[in-house]
Design a protein around this motif. Structure first.
Motif, PDB file in Angstrom:
ATOM      1  N   VAL A  29      -1.566   8.555   4.860  1.00 38.67           N
ATOM      2  CA  VAL A  29      -0.202   8.860   4.456  1.00 38.67           C
ATOM      3  C   VAL A  29       0.728   8.326   3.311  1.00 38.67           C
ATOM      4  N   GLY A  30       0.382   6.989   3.348  1.00 31.36           N
ATOM      5  CA  GLY A  30       1.346   6.143   2.469  1.00 31.36           C
ATOM      6  C   GLY A  30       0.765   6.009   1.338  1.00 31.36           C
ATOM      7  N   ILE A  31      -0.450   6.150   0.950  1.00 36.58           N
ATOM      8  CA  ILE A  31      -1.085   6.754  -0.539  1.00 36.58           C
ATOM      9  C   ILE A  31      -0.542   8.176  -1.132  1.00 36.58           C
ATOM     10  N   LEU A  32      -0.405   8.887  -0.134  1.00 31.93           N
ATOM     11  CA  LEU A  32       0.052  10.194  -0.628  1.00 31.93           C
ATOM     12  C   LEU A  32       1.672  10.269  -0.743  1.00 31.93           C
ATOM     13  N   LEU A  33       2.404   9.654  -0.198  1.00 37.14           N
ATOM     14  CA  LEU A  33       3.611   9.412  -0.287  1.00 37.14           C
ATOM     15  C   LEU A  33       3.828   8.508  -1.678  1.00 37.14           C
ATOM     16  N   LEU A  34       3.390   7.534  -2.050  1.00 35.70           N
ATOM     17  CA  LEU A  34       3.536   6.501  -3.084  1.00 35.70           C
ATOM     18  C   LEU A  34       2.853   7.532  -4.426  1.00 35.70           C
ATOM     19  N   MET A  35       1.809   8.230  -4.173  1.00 32.63           N
ATOM     20  CA  MET A  35       1.327   9.006  -5.428  1.00 32.63           C
ATOM     21  C   MET A  35       2.427  10.061  -5.891  1.00 32.63           C
ATOM     22  N   GLU A  36       2.836  10.835  -4.847  1.00 32.62           N
ATOM     23  CA  GLU A  36       3.750  11.880  -5.043  1.00 32.62           C
ATOM     24  C   GLU A  36       5.117  11.257  -5.714  1.00 32.62           C
ATOM     25  N   ILE A  37       5.743  10.201  -5.109  1.00 29.26           N
ATOM     26  CA  ILE A  37       6.946   9.775  -5.966  1.00 29.26           C
ATOM     27  C   ILE A  37       6.631   9.239  -7.136  1.00 29.26           C
ATOM     28  N   GLU A  38       5.532   8.650  -7.447  1.00 32.54           N
ATOM     29  CA  GLU A  38       5.191   8.376  -8.905  1.00 32.54           C
ATOM     30  C   GLU A  38       4.980   9.602  -9.753  1.00 32.54           C
ATOM     31  N   LYS A  39       4.373  10.809  -9.201  1.00 31.07           N
ATOM     32  CA  LYS A  39       4.444  11.856  -9.985  1.00 31.07           C
ATOM     33  C   LYS A  39       5.826  12.551 -10.557  1.00 31.07           C
ATOM     34  N   ILE A  40       6.741  12.168  -9.498  1.00 32.03           N
ATOM     35  CA  ILE A  40       7.996  12.824  -9.721  1.00 32.03           C
ATOM     36  C   ILE A  40       8.822  11.914 -10.754  1.00 32.03           C
ATOM     37  N   ALA A  62      -0.956  -4.651   4.797  1.00 30.69           N
ATOM     38  CA  ALA A  62      -0.857  -3.534   4.807  1.00 30.69           C
ATOM     39  C   ALA A  62      -0.476  -3.000   3.195  1.00 30.69           C
ATOM     40  N   ALA A  63       0.945  -3.330   3.322  1.00 33.36           N
ATOM     41  CA  ALA A  63       1.618  -3.153   2.083  1.00 33.36           C
ATOM     42  C   ALA A  63       0.914  -3.627   0.667  1.00 33.36           C
ATOM     43  N   LEU A  64       0.577  -4.744   0.756  1.00 30.21           N
ATOM     44  CA  LEU A  64      -0.093  -5.604  -0.445  1.00 30.21           C
ATOM     45  C   LEU A  64      -1.315  -4.859  -0.791  1.00 30.21           C
ATOM     46  N   ASN A  65      -1.994  -4.366   0.180  1.00 26.70           N
ATOM     47  CA  ASN A  65      -3.408  -3.958  -0.040  1.00 26.70           C
ATOM     48  C   ASN A  65      -3.076  -2.378  -0.549  1.00 26.70           C
ATOM     49  N   LEU A  66      -2.094  -1.716   0.073  1.00 25.56           N
ATOM     50  CA  LEU A  66      -1.834  -0.271  -0.413  1.00 25.56           C
ATOM     51  C   LEU A  66      -1.268  -0.197  -1.971  1.00 25.56           C
TER      52      LEU A  66
END
Ligand SMILES: CC(C)(COP(=O)(O)OP(=O)(O)OC[C@H]1O[C@@H](n2cnc3c(N)ncnc32)[C@H](O)[C@@H]1OP(=O)(O)O)[C@@H](O)C(=O)NCCC(=O)NCCS
Length: 153
Positions: free
Chosen positions: A90-101, A120-124
């Motif tokens: 879920v975290g990856i999807l959210l970050l990838m989508e905001i980067e796309k926008i 968790a955040a550092l690795n993500l």
């Protein structure tokens, strides 16, 4: 067991109660107040997204766009996934989508920070190509923060 699909949608002020609930599950003393989340959700320069699984909001992300020397930069203010729905992408999807926008809006760099002990955040962030660019002394009270940056190509 059947894996539920995660969908990403725009967030709005109508989601405030659920987003605040997740914020409280994710952070203790560093949590945004409900009023701060409401302000972010309604700020013209913010982008906020929710992740849903089976119709239920399980995570969200809020970022802002700033102008630096005529260049647009994106800053992630918070990314939160409900503890019961972690480690499912879920975290990856959210970050990838905001980067796309961000990219669609001509943002050239994305910045975010994490507590130096938030594994968790550092690795993500590193998994998605963010590089450490600075240390933020006592950014979280006694704990230090790490500033990350990624060029959006
Ligand atoms: C950080 C956070 C958003 C990650 O969300 P998530 O949906 O669980 O993350 P993902 O499932 O997309 O994980 C992606 C990658 O991040 C890393 N990661 C995520 N959780 C991890 C953990 N507990 N330990 C180590 N690495 C982790 C892994 O590299 C993972 O890839 P993998 O599962 O293939 O190994 C979530 O843990 C969270 O909400 N934490 C509390 C709030 C917070 O600290 N936000 C960040 C600071 S603002």
């Amino acid at each position: 067991m059947k894996q539920m699909a995660i969908t990403i949608e725009d967030a709005s002020i109508k989601h405030l109660d659920r987003l605040y609930e997740i914020e409280m599950e994710c952070f203790k003393s560093e949590a945004f107040t409900k009023q701060q989340i409401a302000q972010l959700l309604t700020d013209y320069n913010s982008i906020s997204l929710i992740a849903k699984e089976d119709g239920k909001i399980v995570g969200f992300i809020i970022g802002m766009i700033f102008v630096d020397d005529n260049l647009l930069s994106g800053h992630i203010l918070t990314i939160d996934v409900s503890p019961s729905h972690r480690r499912k992408g879920v975290g990856i999807l959210l970050l990838m989508e905001i980067e796309k926008i961000f990219k669609e809006r001509n943002v050239t760099v994305c910045r975010l920070e994490a507590r130096e002990d938030n594994v968790a955040a550092l690795n993500l962030y590193q998994k998605l190509g963010y590089k450490k660019v600075g240390k933020l002394e006592h950014y979280y009270g006694s704990a230090h923060g790490i500033l990350f940056e990624k060029t959006l190509g």
